[in-house]
Design an enzyme around this catalytic site. Structure first.
Site, mmCIF file in Angstrom:
data_model
loop_
_atom_site.group_PDB
_atom_site.id
_atom_site.type_symbol
_atom_site.label_atom_id
_atom_site.label_comp_id
_atom_site.label_asym_id
_atom_site.label_seq_id
_atom_site.Cartn_x
_atom_site.Cartn_y
_atom_site.Cartn_z
ATOM 1 N N GLU A 1 -11.956 -33.401 2.767
ATOM 2 C CA GLU A 1 -12.010 -32.064 2.161
ATOM 3 C C GLU A 1 -12.578 -31.082 3.159
ATOM 4 O OE1 GLU A 1 -14.117 -31.537 -1.576
ATOM 5 O OE2 GLU A 1 -13.289 -33.413 -2.347
ATOM 6 N N GLU B 1 -18.050 -38.124 -3.030
ATOM 7 C CA GLU B 1 -19.343 -37.427 -2.976
ATOM 8 C C GLU B 1 -20.405 -38.073 -3.871
ATOM 9 O OE1 GLU B 1 -18.616 -33.250 -3.629
ATOM 10 O OE2 GLU B 1 -17.326 -33.078 -1.888
HETATM 11 O O1 IFM Z 1 -14.145 -28.687 -5.966
HETATM 12 C C1 IFM Z 1 -15.025 -29.456 -5.223
HETATM 13 C C2 IFM Z 1 -14.596 -30.912 -5.189
HETATM 14 O O2 IFM Z 1 -14.387 -31.435 -6.456
HETATM 15 C C3 IFM Z 1 -15.636 -31.736 -4.490
HETATM 16 N N1 IFM Z 1 -15.975 -31.171 -3.212
HETATM 17 C C4 IFM Z 1 -16.243 -29.766 -3.125
HETATM 18 C C5 IFM Z 1 -15.142 -28.978 -3.797
HETATM 19 C C6 IFM Z 1 -15.407 -27.470 -3.680
HETATM 20 O O3 IFM Z 1 -16.632 -27.145 -4.224
#
Ligand code: IFM
Length: 459
Positions: free
Chosen positions: A358, A169
């Site tokens: 994710e 990210e």
């Molecule tokens: O916990 C975070 C992760 O570290 C990065 N992406 C989003 C997740 C949830 O907010």
């Protein structure tokens, strides 16, 4: 098993995801140094709810064997975790801390012994504080610092790790860290954020290039948080606001990596607002767009944007979001996931494999009781909806190779601290960090067993 019986491709990666700072704890054990998250939490700057910190987190560093056994029981064939730069190179560069290497060797070997594929993120936000003192991602030298760190990771773990993710990210750790100032290093300087973003993109590409040179035979990609923006109305100014938001946020990084150029509109508006640093060399995006083996997509939802004079950096405001999170609005967003998959297919001619690195649902402990959390039907629904959208995308020709639920365990959710839970496994912060399987854990396990049976053609 309920009637959820979609069959995914045979070699599909099903997993869960975590990151080092959010679970490991042991913040200063065995030679680990302070990261920017350690430092900000220790300084109690107020960015984290109730001044929580990750000093102990869920103590995964000491309890990893129990956690690996849980992962084995879950039955997912892969597991995404990140390496803490501060455990491996305590000064950010230079000498290698073998105790840190040993920990990750134990973890990787433990996964492989249990038949679980390690998917390793090299950087998930916990920059060594020593490097932040030199300017962090805003210092061009970070391209070399990160590449050298990646070289150490490939050298020690590359024989066993077949899936690498360079950065997690980039939008969040550069823009939220250097422009909005809401996460470490908590700087509010948009021009600096643009610089940090550029360095991160080049650092990513430089690590990919290096990986190819090593001759290792795994796959390497990046994990981007893609949050598509939609205009709140048909009015031209709202449409323009959405286009600018897409161009300057998630898709800024996506375009740089996938297309080798920043969106023209982003460069235009950044220049108009005097946010564009003079020393950015756009030709370096050739490095940033070094061919990756897969695009990691962290998908959590969509946002609706309208024009509002004076709002934000570019006269725009988010008026609503489709994001399923028990803490906020609870709006379905799986269709947005499908649309995004189709966009990626269109942009890349279907040639770039995608892994959902994710996708997860958080619940706020102010709102959700322990009982509801353990009996988390809402999370099962969420996973089902997204898997359905992904299956539809696969059937429509998108090369989706994997799905990682965020997260395996409840953990330190950054600004929320421990007040937001994403895990399939409940962690009891009141009772010795006991791990308790939630209903969603049992559901995912059954779903995976069913996939196994379908693969063997037994049903
Ligand atoms: O916990 C975070 C992760 O570290 C990065 N992406 C989003 C997740 C949830 O907010």
């Amino acid at each position: 098993m309920d009637d959820f019986d979609l069959k995914f491709p045979d070699n599909f990666l099903f997993g869960t995801a975590v990151s080092a700072y959010q679970i490991e704890g042991a913040w200063n054990k065995d030679g680990k140094s302070e990261s920017i998250w350690d430092r900000h939490c220790h300084e109690k700057t107020g960015i984290v709810r109730k001044n929580y910190d990750g000093d102990v987190a869920i103590d995964h560093y000491n309890r990893y064997v129990e956690d690996l056994d849980l992962l084995k029981e879950l039955g997912a064939n892969s597991y995404r975790f990140s390496l803490a730069w501060t455990r491996i190179l305590p000064e950010g560069t230079g000498w290698v801390n073998l105790k840190g290497i040993e920990f990750y060797n134990r973890l990787i070997d433990g996964l492989l012994e249990r038949g679980i594929e390690p998917v390793v993120t090299i950087f998930h936000w916990d920059l060594p504080a020593a490097l932040q003192e030199k300017g962090g991602w805003a210092n061009r030298e970070v391209i070399n610092w990160f590449t050298e760190y990646a070289r150490v990771c490939f050298k020690y773990f590359g024989d066993r790790v077949k899936y690498w993710i360079t950065l997690n990210e980039i939008y969040v750790f550069t823009y939220r860290g250097y422009s909005l100032g809401v996460i470490p290093p908590c700087i509010r300087d948009y021009k600096m954020a643009v610089k940090a973003a550029h360095h991160a993109l080049v650092a990513h590409g430089s690590a990919v290039k290096l990986y190819r040179q090593t001759g290792l035979n795994g796959k390497i990609g990046v994990a981007l948080d893609l949050v598509p923006k939609t205009a709140g109305s048909e009015r031209s100014e709202d449409k323009y606001a959405a286009e600018v938001a897409n161009a300057t946020e998630s898709f800024y990084f996506y375009d740089a990596i996938v297309k080798g150029a920043y969106p023209e509109l982003a460069v235009k508006v950044l220049k108009e607002k005097n946010y564009w640093p003079d020393d950015i060399d756009e030709k370096e995006l050739k490095t940033a767009s070094e061919k990756i083996d897969f695009l990691g997509v962290n998908f959590y939802g969509q946002q609706t944007v309208v024009y509002r004079k004076g709002a934000g950096r570019f006269d725009s405001e988010i008026i609503s979001a489709n994001a399923e999170n028990v803490a906020y609005d609870n709006k379905p967003c799986a269709d947005d996931c499908f649309k995004l998959m189709m966009k990626i297919k269109e942009d890349t001619g279907g040639r770039l494999p995608v892994i959902i690195t994710e996708n997860g649902m958080g619940s706020n402990t102010d709102v959700v009781s322990r009982q509801e959390e353990l009996n988390d039907g809402f999370r099962i629904d969420y996973i089902k909806k997204h898997l359905t959208a992904l299956k539809k995308a696969i059937d429509s020709g998108v090369d989706v190779k994997g799905y990682f639920y965020w997260s395996a365990f409840d953990n330190f959710e950054w600004n929320w601290g421990y007040d937001q839970r994403f895990g399939l496994v409940y962690v009891d912060y009141e009772d010795d960090l006991k791990r308790i399987k939630k209903k969603s854990f049992l559901w995912y396990k059954e779903f995976l067993e069913e996939q196994g049976r379908m693969r063997k053609g037994k049903i």
